[in-house]
Design an enzyme around this catalytic site. Structure first.
Site, PDB file in Angstrom:
ATOM      1  N   LYS A  33       3.644   7.549  20.856  1.00  0.00           N
ATOM      2  CA  LYS A  33       3.878   6.585  19.770  1.00  0.00           C
ATOM      3  C   LYS A  33       2.948   6.834  18.588  1.00  0.00           C
ATOM      4  O   LYS A  33       3.384   6.834  17.441  1.00  0.00           O
ATOM      5  CB  LYS A  33       3.715   5.157  20.284  1.00  0.00           C
ATOM      6  CG  LYS A  33       4.892   4.747  21.157  1.00  0.00           C
ATOM      7  CD  LYS A  33       4.774   3.338  21.666  1.00  0.00           C
ATOM      8  CE  LYS A  33       6.021   2.986  22.458  1.00  0.00           C
ATOM      9  NZ  LYS A  33       6.029   1.599  22.891  1.00  0.00           N
ATOM     10  N   SER A  62     -15.474   6.282  37.960  1.00  0.00           N
ATOM     11  CA  SER A  62     -15.922   5.417  36.851  1.00  0.00           C
ATOM     12  C   SER A  62     -15.328   4.012  36.976  1.00  0.00           C
ATOM     13  O   SER A  62     -15.981   3.025  36.622  1.00  0.00           O
ATOM     14  CB  SER A  62     -15.501   5.988  35.498  1.00  0.00           C
ATOM     15  OG  SER A  62     -15.953   7.287  35.360  1.00  0.00           O
ATOM     16  N   ARG A  87      -7.512   7.333  22.136  1.00  0.00           N
ATOM     17  CA  ARG A  87      -8.471   7.577  21.060  1.00  0.00           C
ATOM     18  C   ARG A  87      -7.725   8.111  19.846  1.00  0.00           C
ATOM     19  O   ARG A  87      -6.965   9.070  19.968  1.00  0.00           O
ATOM     20  CB  ARG A  87      -9.457   8.628  21.539  1.00  0.00           C
ATOM     21  CG  ARG A  87     -10.860   8.317  21.191  1.00  0.00           C
ATOM     22  CD  ARG A  87     -11.806   9.180  21.987  1.00  0.00           C
ATOM     23  NE  ARG A  87     -12.572   8.392  22.937  1.00  0.00           N
ATOM     24  CZ  ARG A  87     -13.388   8.915  23.830  1.00  0.00           C
ATOM     25  NH1 ARG A  87     -13.529  10.214  23.913  1.00  0.00           N
ATOM     26  NH2 ARG A  87     -14.057   8.126  24.640  1.00  0.00           N
ATOM     27  N   GLU A 151      -7.299   0.217  26.107  1.00  0.00           N
ATOM     28  CA  GLU A 151      -8.294   0.186  25.028  1.00  0.00           C
ATOM     29  C   GLU A 151      -7.979   1.315  24.042  1.00  0.00           C
ATOM     30  O   GLU A 151      -7.859   2.474  24.438  1.00  0.00           O
ATOM     31  CB  GLU A 151      -9.693   0.407  25.615  1.00  0.00           C
ATOM     32  CG  GLU A 151     -10.790   0.376  24.560  1.00  0.00           C
ATOM     33  CD  GLU A 151     -12.156   0.706  25.155  1.00  0.00           C
ATOM     34  OE1 GLU A 151     -12.959  -0.218  25.314  1.00  0.00           O
ATOM     35  OE2 GLU A 151     -12.394   1.883  25.475  1.00  0.00           O
ATOM     36  N   GLU A 166     -23.025  12.525  22.731  1.00  0.00           N
ATOM     37  CA  GLU A 166     -23.857  11.496  23.368  1.00  0.00           C
ATOM     38  C   GLU A 166     -23.346  11.178  24.769  1.00  0.00           C
ATOM     39  O   GLU A 166     -24.119  10.998  25.704  1.00  0.00           O
ATOM     40  CB  GLU A 166     -23.866  10.239  22.494  1.00  0.00           C
ATOM     41  CG  GLU A 166     -24.986   9.281  22.791  1.00  0.00           C
ATOM     42  CD  GLU A 166     -24.604   8.185  23.754  1.00  0.00           C
ATOM     43  OE1 GLU A 166     -25.464   7.364  24.082  1.00  0.00           O
ATOM     44  OE2 GLU A 166     -23.435   8.140  24.203  1.00  0.00           O
TER      45      GLU A 166
HETATM   46  P1  0O2 Z   1     -15.742   6.123  29.551  1.00  0.00           P
HETATM   47  O1  0O2 Z   1     -14.457   6.178  30.234  1.00  0.00           O
HETATM   48  O2  0O2 Z   1     -16.779   6.993  30.187  1.00  0.00           O
HETATM   49  O3  0O2 Z   1     -15.644   6.347  28.066  1.00  0.00           O
HETATM   50  P2  0O2 Z   1     -20.530  -2.060  28.313  1.00  0.00           P
HETATM   51  O4  0O2 Z   1     -20.713  -1.322  29.593  1.00  0.00           O
HETATM   52  O5  0O2 Z   1     -20.582  -3.541  28.416  1.00  0.00           O
HETATM   53  O6  0O2 Z   1     -21.399  -1.471  27.198  1.00  0.00           O
HETATM   54  P3  0O2 Z   1     -17.752  -2.405  27.819  1.00  0.00           P
HETATM   55  O7  0O2 Z   1     -17.931  -3.858  27.915  1.00  0.00           O
HETATM   56  O8  0O2 Z   1     -16.737  -1.768  28.693  1.00  0.00           O
HETATM   57  O9  0O2 Z   1     -19.107  -1.621  27.916  1.00  0.00           O
HETATM   58  O10 0O2 Z   1     -17.271  -2.128  26.400  1.00  0.00           O
HETATM   59  P4  0O2 Z   1     -17.793  -1.238  25.232  1.00  0.00           P
HETATM   60  O11 0O2 Z   1     -19.257  -1.327  25.047  1.00  0.00           O
HETATM   61  O12 0O2 Z   1     -16.927  -1.665  24.134  1.00  0.00           O
HETATM   62  O13 0O2 Z   1     -17.474   0.261  25.691  1.00  0.00           O
HETATM   63  C1  0O2 Z   1     -16.215   0.712  25.964  1.00  0.00           C
HETATM   64  C2  0O2 Z   1     -16.153   2.205  25.731  1.00  0.00           C
HETATM   65  O14 0O2 Z   1     -16.638   2.489  24.404  1.00  0.00           O
HETATM   66  C3  0O2 Z   1     -17.009   3.056  26.626  1.00  0.00           C
HETATM   67  O15 0O2 Z   1     -16.349   3.305  27.796  1.00  0.00           O
HETATM   68  C4  0O2 Z   1     -17.161   4.315  25.793  1.00  0.00           C
HETATM   69  O16 0O2 Z   1     -15.985   5.095  25.830  1.00  0.00           O
HETATM   70  C5  0O2 Z   1     -17.321   3.741  24.420  1.00  0.00           C
HETATM   71  N1  0O2 Z   1     -18.744   3.505  24.151  1.00  0.00           N
HETATM   72  C6  0O2 Z   1     -19.371   2.323  24.057  1.00  0.00           C
HETATM   73  N2  0O2 Z   1     -20.675   2.487  23.781  1.00  0.00           N
HETATM   74  C7  0O2 Z   1     -20.901   3.806  23.701  1.00  0.00           C
HETATM   75  C8  0O2 Z   1     -22.058   4.610  23.437  1.00  0.00           C
HETATM   76  O17 0O2 Z   1     -23.182   4.125  23.222  1.00  0.00           O
HETATM   77  N3  0O2 Z   1     -21.872   5.968  23.429  1.00  0.00           N
HETATM   78  C9  0O2 Z   1     -20.674   6.542  23.668  1.00  0.00           C
HETATM   79  N4  0O2 Z   1     -20.585   7.882  23.637  1.00  0.00           N
HETATM   80  N5  0O2 Z   1     -19.560   5.809  23.935  1.00  0.00           N
HETATM   81  C10 0O2 Z   1     -19.665   4.471  23.949  1.00  0.00           C
HETATM   82  P5  0O2 Z   1     -17.144   3.649  29.131  1.00  0.00           P
HETATM   83  O18 0O2 Z   1     -17.132   2.475  30.016  1.00  0.00           O
HETATM   84  O19 0O2 Z   1     -18.453   4.267  28.829  1.00  0.00           O
HETATM   85  O20 0O2 Z   1     -16.204   4.645  29.827  1.00  0.00           O
END
Ligand code: 0O2
Ligand code: 0O2
Length: 274
Positions: A33, A62, A87, A151, A166
């Site tokens: 989409k 994860s 993304r 998301e 990062e």
């Molecule tokens: P994945 O699959 O490894 O990407 P929290 O644990 O509370 O900080 P929450 O509530 O799930 O996270 O939501 P948040 O903070 O919005 O983060 C959701 C996703 O945003 C993360 O998924 C990352 O993909 C990205 N993200 C958030 N903060 C950072 C950061 O500091 N650095 C990077 N590189 N990505 C970030 P996950 O859970 O990490 O999973």
């Protein structure tokens, strides 16, 4: 369903496979989409705020880690928002707003927005910047409709570059990045921000050049299709004449002259059709 019973559902790989079916389908559908929006705009010679789209299913390890951290019981894993993750990468910071608007336009149609997280105006302490939209998305499966959460992360190429590096460092250090590296990452985030700002300032110029290129390449392919059409209809002399003109104009490179040639070829095709 009790959480014990739910946990039993996930004892083998096959159960996980089944649980993930609608999430996988949602990733594929959403990628198509959003990529279609880009394709369609480009065909119409319009600027696309979407540069490219990727998508993934969260790894089972994860999912388990996050469920543990957020205290989500195994029978309520559906509450996790990012098992399906999309993304959308943009060239310029301004494009992010346009992509968010495109998602808003679809709200209530094929997806429902639950809430949004603006890590662009509210940068995370790590230096992370992106705009997140959490949606509810219906998937049609062989056993009926299933609504899942997804998301959508929207970011510029510079934000993506930073977040990718990062994320892999975070993985390498098992989320305990040494303080000196964290500090360097914060500086790199600042550099990425400056790059976005700089690019925004020359945005109009870059966009004009890209659009002109797109317009020209669409015109060239239409001219070639037109010449081929005339050949196929047996109008070899006319087709050869247009081909010579096309070669000369192409060397000169004036897009308006090419446009005029395209119109003349179209008129000729109309004439021979009648
Ligand atoms: P994945 O699959 O490894 O990407 P929290 O644990 O509370 O900080 P929450 O509530 O799930 O996270 O939501 P948040 O903070 O919005 O983060 C959701 C996703 O945003 C993360 O998924 C990352 O993909 C990205 N993200 C958030 N903060 C950072 C950061 O500091 N650095 C990077 N590189 N990505 C970030 P996950 O859970 O990490 O999973
Ligand atoms: P095009 O013609 O390159 O625009 P897929 O099999 O493609 O459905 P997959 O294997 O999960 O999906 O790939 P992923 O990781 O989702 O990446 C999908 C698209 O993103 C691909 O485009 C990649 O070329 C593109 N991509 C990934 N990284 C970059 C990058 O750094 N810059 C740019 N410009 N594109 C990137 P397609 O679908 O092949 O289409």
């Amino acid at each position: 369903m009790s959480s014990k019973k739910g946990a039993q559902c996930f004892v083998d790989d096959r159960s996980w496979e089944q649980f993930l079916i609608p999430y996988e389908q949602a990733v594929e559908e959403l990628k198509v989409k959003f990529r279609s929006i880009r394709k369609e705009l480009k065909k119409r010679n319009e600027y696309s705020p979407i540069e490219f789209v990727t998508g993934r299913i969260k790894k089972i390890s994860s999912i388990l880690e996050k469920a543990n951290k957020l205290q989500i019981p195994m029978d309520r894993l559906e509450e996790m928002e990012d098992i399906t993750g999309i993304r959308i990468m943009c060239q310029f910071s301004e494009d992010i707003r346009r992509v968010v608007e495109l998602i808003h336009q679809r709200n209530g149609n094929d997806m429902t927005i639950l809430y949004e997280k603006d890590y662009i105006n509210n940068q995370k302490p790590s230096g992370y910047r992106s705009y997140h939209v959490i949606i509810r998305y219906p998937v049609q499966t062989s056993i009926g409709e299933k609504e899942i959460l997804a998301e959508i992360q929207i970011r510029t190429l510079a934000m993506n570059f930073w977040a990718t590096i990062e994320h892999s460092l975070s993985y390498k250090y098992e989320k305990n990045i040494p303080e000196d590296i964290k500090e360097r990452l914060r500086k790199a985030a600042e550099a990425a921000y400056l790059l976005d700002t700089e690019m925004s300032e020359i945005r109009d110029e870059i966009r004009d050049a890209q659009q002109l290129f797109e317009f020209k390449s669409n015109t060239v392919s239409r001219i070639l299709q037109g010449i081929q059409n005339l050949y196929q209809r047996g109008y070899v002399v006319e087709a050869t004449g247009f081909q010579d003109k096309f070669r000369a104009l192409r060397a000169q490179g004036d897009v308006m002259d090419l446009r005029q040639l395209y119109r003349t070829i179209q008129a000729k095709i109309q004439e021979v059709k009648e």
